[in-house]
Write a protein that holds these residues in place. Structure first.
Motif, PDB file in Angstrom:
ATOM      1  N   ARG A   1       4.750 -18.121 -25.420  1.00 50.63           N
ATOM      2  CA  ARG A   1       5.192 -17.538 -24.184  1.00 50.63           C
ATOM      3  C   ARG A   1       6.475 -17.083 -25.218  1.00 50.63           C
ATOM      4  O   ARG A   1       6.889 -15.727 -24.322  1.00 50.63           O
ATOM      5  N   GLU A   2       7.040 -17.550 -25.179  1.00 50.33           N
ATOM      6  CA  GLU A   2       8.294 -17.215 -25.574  1.00 50.33           C
ATOM      7  C   GLU A   2       9.002 -15.772 -26.764  1.00 50.33           C
ATOM      8  O   GLU A   2       9.929 -15.425 -25.860  1.00 50.33           O
ATOM      9  N   PRO A   3       8.083 -15.557 -27.074  1.00 48.27           N
ATOM     10  CA  PRO A   3       8.832 -14.382 -28.228  1.00 48.27           C
ATOM     11  C   PRO A   3       8.275 -13.604 -27.166  1.00 48.27           C
ATOM     12  O   PRO A   3       9.218 -12.369 -26.893  1.00 48.27           O
ATOM     13  N   PHE A   4       7.193 -13.500 -26.705  1.00 47.45           N
ATOM     14  CA  PHE A   4       7.158 -12.342 -25.413  1.00 47.45           C
ATOM     15  C   PHE A   4       7.845 -12.434 -24.548  1.00 47.45           C
ATOM     16  O   PHE A   4       8.959 -10.687 -24.293  1.00 47.45           O
ATOM     17  N   LEU A   5       8.229 -12.963 -23.746  1.00 49.72           N
ATOM     18  CA  LEU A   5       9.706 -13.126 -22.524  1.00 49.72           C
ATOM     19  C   LEU A   5      10.432 -12.708 -23.337  1.00 49.72           C
ATOM     20  O   LEU A   5      11.730 -12.482 -22.782  1.00 49.72           O
ATOM     21  N   ALA A   6      10.818 -13.268 -24.728  1.00 49.68           N
ATOM     22  CA  ALA A   6      12.548 -12.843 -25.147  1.00 49.68           C
ATOM     23  C   ALA A   6      12.293 -11.034 -25.833  1.00 49.68           C
ATOM     24  O   ALA A   6      13.278 -10.924 -25.420  1.00 49.68           O
ATOM     25  N   THR A   7      11.148 -10.443 -25.820  1.00 52.09           N
ATOM     26  CA  THR A   7      11.423  -9.467 -26.376  1.00 52.09           C
ATOM     27  C   THR A   7      11.826  -8.261 -24.956  1.00 52.09           C
ATOM     28  O   THR A   7      12.373  -8.031 -24.911  1.00 52.09           O
TER      29      THR A   7
ATOM     30  N   MET B   1      -3.256 -13.846 -25.940  1.00 51.53           N
ATOM     31  CA  MET B   1      -3.471 -15.381 -25.422  1.00 51.53           C
ATOM     32  C   MET B   1      -2.571 -15.987 -24.707  1.00 51.53           C
ATOM     33  O   MET B   1      -2.403 -16.576 -23.936  1.00 51.53           O
ATOM     34  N   TYR B   2      -1.484 -15.587 -24.965  1.00 47.30           N
ATOM     35  CA  TYR B   2      -0.425 -16.674 -24.224  1.00 47.30           C
ATOM     36  C   TYR B   2       0.076 -15.873 -22.942  1.00 47.30           C
ATOM     37  O   TYR B   2       1.506 -16.808 -22.024  1.00 47.30           O
TER      38      TYR B   2
END
Length: 303
Positions: free
Chosen positions: A40-46, A82-83
């Motif tokens: 999930r990190e790339p999503f939240l970072a975006t 999926m994340y």
């Protein structure tokens, strides 16, 4: 006036804006991080990066795919993302340092129409959005209806027939497979014996009087009218709003209206004719709905 960072999270792109009242500012979009990943990190970072770029905001409003418990701020499923399965949104709040409210994307579209669109003032109504699938939402007694398990409005999952066990995602016989914009184009391509087509080509051929296109288009509208009848039997809406990019073309709305009238004319008993109109909002519907949902939830929470 509350200024928010607002996101419409899709399978390929995340649309965003700063929103204050009815004004959308600094609109843009970024690619959605790898939807098959469990990280999930790339999503939240975006999201975090975009929030910083939008300037001072008082909260974050998101429209997302999946099954969302808005009271608990919890994503049971994330649709194609999926994340975002089993995601606790209160953790996102702590990370962003801002209040966060999240709602299902189809319900955001319905919320936009209910709050400031073509369902404003309507006691019982339905939104149906046509695209890759078919989204939906219902308004019952002036309120957005979600059902006991948060599945109300999952129009793509409605069936004409029992799906074959060997069909992908058990989608054979599903309404979205037959009647979404993608499904309509697939049916036309098969009828014409071509590799594929898109909505613009379909309507261009329809306007040119192509007989095969007219036949397939009529069959799709008849199938949509059948499901509208089924929806009427349960919800008895006074108005049905059609959304998605395809609804911008008046031929689509007129085609569905005509099919609805034909269906009713073939019944051997009197049945009410629902008012069928376009949605007021198209590409910006989920952003507007997410903003309206944030305001309603903060009022409900006494925040």
């Amino acid at each position: 006036m509350t200024r928010l960072a607002v996101f419409d999270v899709g399978g390929t792109a995340i649309k965003y804006c700063a929103m204050e009242g009815t004004e959308l500012q600094l609109q843009g979009e970024v690619p959605t991080p790898d939807t098959a990943s469990l990280d999930r990190e790339p999503f939240l970072a975006t999201l975090e990066r975009v929030i910083a770029e939008l300037g001072p905001v008082e909260g974050v409003a998101l429209s997302v795919p999946g099954v969302v418990d808005v009271d608990a701020r919890y994503l049971h499923t994330g649709g194609a993302l999926m994340y975002n399965y089993d995601a606790d949104v209160t953790e996102w709040e702590r990370r962003f340092g801002l209040p966060v409210e999240v709602e299902n994307d189809a319900r955001c579209s319905t919320m936009a129409e209910l709050a400031v669109g073509n369902l404003s003032g309507v006691r019982n109504g339905v939104v149906l959005t046509f695209g890759t699938g078919i989204g939906g939402g219902a308004v019952v007694n002036g309120e957005l209806f979600k059902g006991s398990h948060l599945y109300s409005g999952e129009a793509s999952m409605m069936y004409f027939s029992t799906p074959r066990r060997d069909s992908e995602l058990r989608d054979d016989g599903a309404w979205s497979t037959a009647c979404s914009t993608t499904g309509m184009c697939r049916r036309l391509a098969e009828a014409k014996g071509i590799e594929g087509c898109n909505g613009r080509e379909l309507f261009a051929w329809l306007e040119q009087g192509d007989e095969e296109t007219a036949r397939v288009f009529g069959e799709v509208c008849d199938d949509i009218a059948t499901q509208i009848h089924n929806i009427q039997c349960w919800l008895d809406p006074e108005r049905i709003c059609l959304g998605g990019g395809i609804s911008r073309n008046p031929l689509f709305v007129e085609g569905v209206r005509d099919a609805h009238r034909r269906f009713n004319a073939e019944l051997n008993y009197a049945f009410p004719e629902a008012e069928i109109v376009t949605c007021r909002f198209f590409n910006e519907a989920n952003l507007i709905g997410a903003y309206q949902h944030f305001l309603r939830m903060r009022e409900k929470r006494g925040a």
